[in-house]
Design an enzyme around this catalytic site. Structure first.
Site, mmCIF file in Angstrom:
data_model
loop_
_atom_site.group_PDB
_atom_site.id
_atom_site.type_symbol
_atom_site.label_atom_id
_atom_site.label_comp_id
_atom_site.label_asym_id
_atom_site.label_seq_id
_atom_site.Cartn_x
_atom_site.Cartn_y
_atom_site.Cartn_z
ATOM 1 N N GLY A 27 -80.062 -7.251 -8.207
ATOM 2 C CA GLY A 27 -80.346 -7.529 -6.811
ATOM 3 C C GLY A 27 -79.142 -7.381 -5.905
ATOM 4 O O GLY A 27 -79.269 -6.915 -4.764
ATOM 5 N N SER A 46 -84.801 -8.046 -8.528
ATOM 6 C CA SER A 46 -83.950 -8.132 -9.717
ATOM 7 C C SER A 46 -84.793 -8.546 -10.907
ATOM 8 O O SER A 46 -85.529 -9.545 -10.840
ATOM 9 C CB SER A 46 -82.822 -9.147 -9.487
ATOM 10 O OG SER A 46 -81.910 -9.153 -10.562
ATOM 11 N N ALA A 47 -84.685 -7.805 -12.002
ATOM 12 C CA ALA A 47 -85.598 -7.990 -13.133
ATOM 13 C C ALA A 47 -85.476 -9.351 -13.793
ATOM 14 O O ALA A 47 -86.474 -9.933 -14.232
ATOM 15 C CB ALA A 47 -85.354 -6.884 -14.163
ATOM 16 N N THR A 62 -75.432 7.629 -15.449
ATOM 17 C CA THR A 62 -76.503 7.763 -16.427
ATOM 18 C C THR A 62 -77.441 6.569 -16.348
ATOM 19 O O THR A 62 -77.013 5.414 -16.346
ATOM 20 C CB THR A 62 -75.925 7.859 -17.847
ATOM 21 O OG1 THR A 62 -75.054 8.994 -17.913
ATOM 22 C CG2 THR A 62 -77.030 8.010 -18.882
ATOM 23 N N CYS A 96 -74.869 -18.297 -8.345
ATOM 24 C CA CYS A 96 -73.712 -17.443 -8.104
ATOM 25 C C CYS A 96 -72.497 -18.243 -7.655
ATOM 26 O O CYS A 96 -71.374 -17.742 -7.689
ATOM 27 C CB CYS A 96 -74.040 -16.368 -7.060
ATOM 28 S SG CYS A 96 -74.496 -17.039 -5.462
#
Length: 399
Positions: free
Chosen positions: A88, A213-214, A251, A338
Site C-alpha cells: 500500500g 495492500s494484500a 521483475t 507503522c
C-alpha cells in the site's frame, strides 16, 4: 483460539497460535489465508521470468495475467488498469508522486490531516518540490467533511487524496461525495483503501486511483496494487523496465500476485451482508462489555468500519494496558502499526482534537473472522480486570 462462526481469512495452519492467544490486530495485518499460501507455493514452482519468450516465461506470464484479472475484479476494472506494487505504501507513493511528476511538480494537492503516513509523507515531500498542499482537518467524530474538501479546491488542484476509512479509528469517509466534487472540479481523485479492501465494496468508490495492500485481507505481505483508471497520466517512481505498463520497473512478483489474487477471490466469495452483520455483532458485544467497566469512550461516530474499535480508557495509559493484555495472550494496538514503538501521540487523534491524555489512553481493537464470541467474552473479562487493577494503582481516576 476458538473456532470462528464466520470464516473469511482463517489463520494459515502453519502459523496457528496456541488456543490461549486471541489476535485483535487485524488492522495491522491479517493472518495469511491457506488458499493464498497454497497459491504462493504454486507460484514459486514457476521458474520463468514473465518477460522471457520461452515456454517457462510464457507460463509465468499467463499465471500473472490470470492473477491480475482476478485482482481487477475487486474494482470492476480492466486488468490493464491494475499496477502491481510491493504494498500500500508504494501504491500511495506512485499515486501522489507519479501524478505530480507528470505535471512538473506544479499545482495543488488536497488531502486530509488523518491520512496514513504513506500519504502524508509524500504530501510533505511534494511541498518541498513546489507543490502546494491543503490539509483538511476532520470533525471530532473522525470524519472529513466533503464540503470542507470542496472549499479547499482551487483552479490548479490536480489531485484530491482522501482515505476510504481511517486505519486507526475505522471512521468511513464520505468518499462518494468527494468523488463527485473532484469530478466537477476536473481534479483526479485518489483513495487509500488499504484499510477497507476485502471488507467494503470498492466498485462504486468513483476514484481515479485506489490503493490496496494484500496483507490486510489475507494475502501475502509485500504485495499490493494501485488501480489507475484509463486516461490518468502518471510517471513511474521505479524506472528501468517496461513492466506494469511502464509504471513500475522490475521483475514481477509472480508468487505474491498469485497469493493476492487467491485472497481477493476468497473475499469476493465470502464478504456478504451476513459477514458484515457478524462483525457488527462482535463489535457491539465487545463495546458493551468494555463500557460496563466505566470510564470507557468510543472515539468515533458512525459510519465506521465494524472491525476497528478505537476506545480510550480514563485514568490509564493505553501502552500499559496493551502490555498487560499481551501477557495474557491478547494482542491489540495503541495505534498504527507503522509507528509501533514510538512514544509520539497519534496524529489522527490529535487532528480529532483529543487531548494528549485522551490520545495516550486510546487502544485499537481490530477484529477479524478468526475472532469468535467466546474470544470476545474472554477479552472483556481480561481487559476489565486489567483496567480496574491499573486504575487502582494510579489512584482510581475515572471521568
Amino acid at each position: 483460539m476458538s473456532a470462528p462462526s464466520l470464516v473469511l481469512n482463517p489463520p494459515c495452519p502453519s502459523a496457528e497460535v496456541v488456543p490461549s492467544e486471541i489476535y485483535l490486530d487485524y488492522a495491522a495485518t491479517a493472518p495469511l489465508h491457506p488458499r493464498a499460501a497454497q497459491a504462493m507455493e504454486d507460484g514459486h514452482r514457476l521458474v520463468g521470468n514473465p518477460s522471457s519468450r520461452h515456454g517457462a516465461g510464457r507460463e509465468a506470464a499467463d499465471a500473472l495475467t490470470d492473477a491480475r484479472q482476478t485482482i481487477a475484479l475487486m474494482f470492476e476494472a480492466d486488468a490493464d488498469e491494475v499496477v502491481l506494487t510491493a504494498g500500500g505504501s508504494e501504491a500511495n507513493t506512485l499515486a501522489l508522486w507519479g501524478t505530480f511528476a507528470a505535471v512538473g511538480f506544479r499545482g495543488h494537492l488536497v488531502t486530509s490531516s488523518i491520512e496514513h503516513p504513506a500519504v502524508l509523507a509524500n504530501a510533505q515531500a511534494l511541498q518541498d518540490l513546489g507543490v502546494e498542499v491543503t490539509f483538511v482537518d476532520p470533525a471530532p467524530s473522525g470524519h472529513v467533511d466533503s464540503e470542507a474538501v470542496a472549499r479547499a479546491l482551487r483552479p490548479d488542484t490536480a489531485l484530491v487524496s482522501v482515505m476510504h476509512a481511517n486505519n486507526e479509528t475505522g471512521a468511513i469517509q464520505p468518499i462518494r461525495a468527494i468523488a463527485d466534487i473532484a469530478v466537477q472540479s476536473a481534479a483526479a481523485f485518489h483513495v487509500d483503501a488499504v484499510h477497507t479492501a476485502g471488507k467494503l465494496d470498492l466498485t462504486s468508490v468513483g476514484a481515479t486511483m485506489i490503493s490496496v495492500s494484500a496483507h490486510k485481507f489475507g494475502g501475502p505481505r509485500g504485495m499490493g496494487a494501485l488501480l489507475v483508471r484509463r486516461g490518468h497520466r502518471l510517471l513511474p517512481v521505479m524506472r528501468g523496465g517496461p513492466q506494469e505498463n511502464r509504471l513500475r520497473a522490475g521483475t514481477e512478483n509472480v508468487p505474491g500476485a498469485l497469493g493476492m489474487a487467491a485472497a481477493v477471490d476468497v473475499c469476493l466469495r465470502k464478504t456478504s451482508m451476513g459477514y458484515r452483520l457478524g462483525m457488527r455483532d462482535r463489535r457491539e458485544q465487545l463495546l458493551d462489555g468494555l463500557r460496563a467497566v466505566g470510564g470507557v469512550h468510543l472515539n468515533v461516530a458512525e459510519p465506521v468500519l465494524e472491525e476497528t474499535i478505537s476506545v480510550r480508557f480514563d485514568g490509564i495509559r493505553a501502552d500499559t494496558l496493551a502490555d498487560d493484555l499481551d501477557m495474557h495472550g491478547i494482542y491489540v494496538s495503541t495505534g498504527s502499526a507503522c509507528h509501533a514503538g514510538e512514544d509520539s501521540v497519534s496524529h489522527v487523534l490529535q487532528a480529532m482534537r483529543l487531548t494528549e491524555d485522551q490520545a495516550r489512553g486510546t487502544v485499537r481493537f481490530s477484529l477479524g473472522p478468526g475472532v469468535s464470541p467466546e474470544d470476545v467474552d474472554r477479552v472483556i473479562a481480561v481487559t476489565s480486570r486489567a483496567v480496574k487493577r491499573l486504575r487502582a494503582m494510579a489512584g482510581g481516576i475515572v471521568r
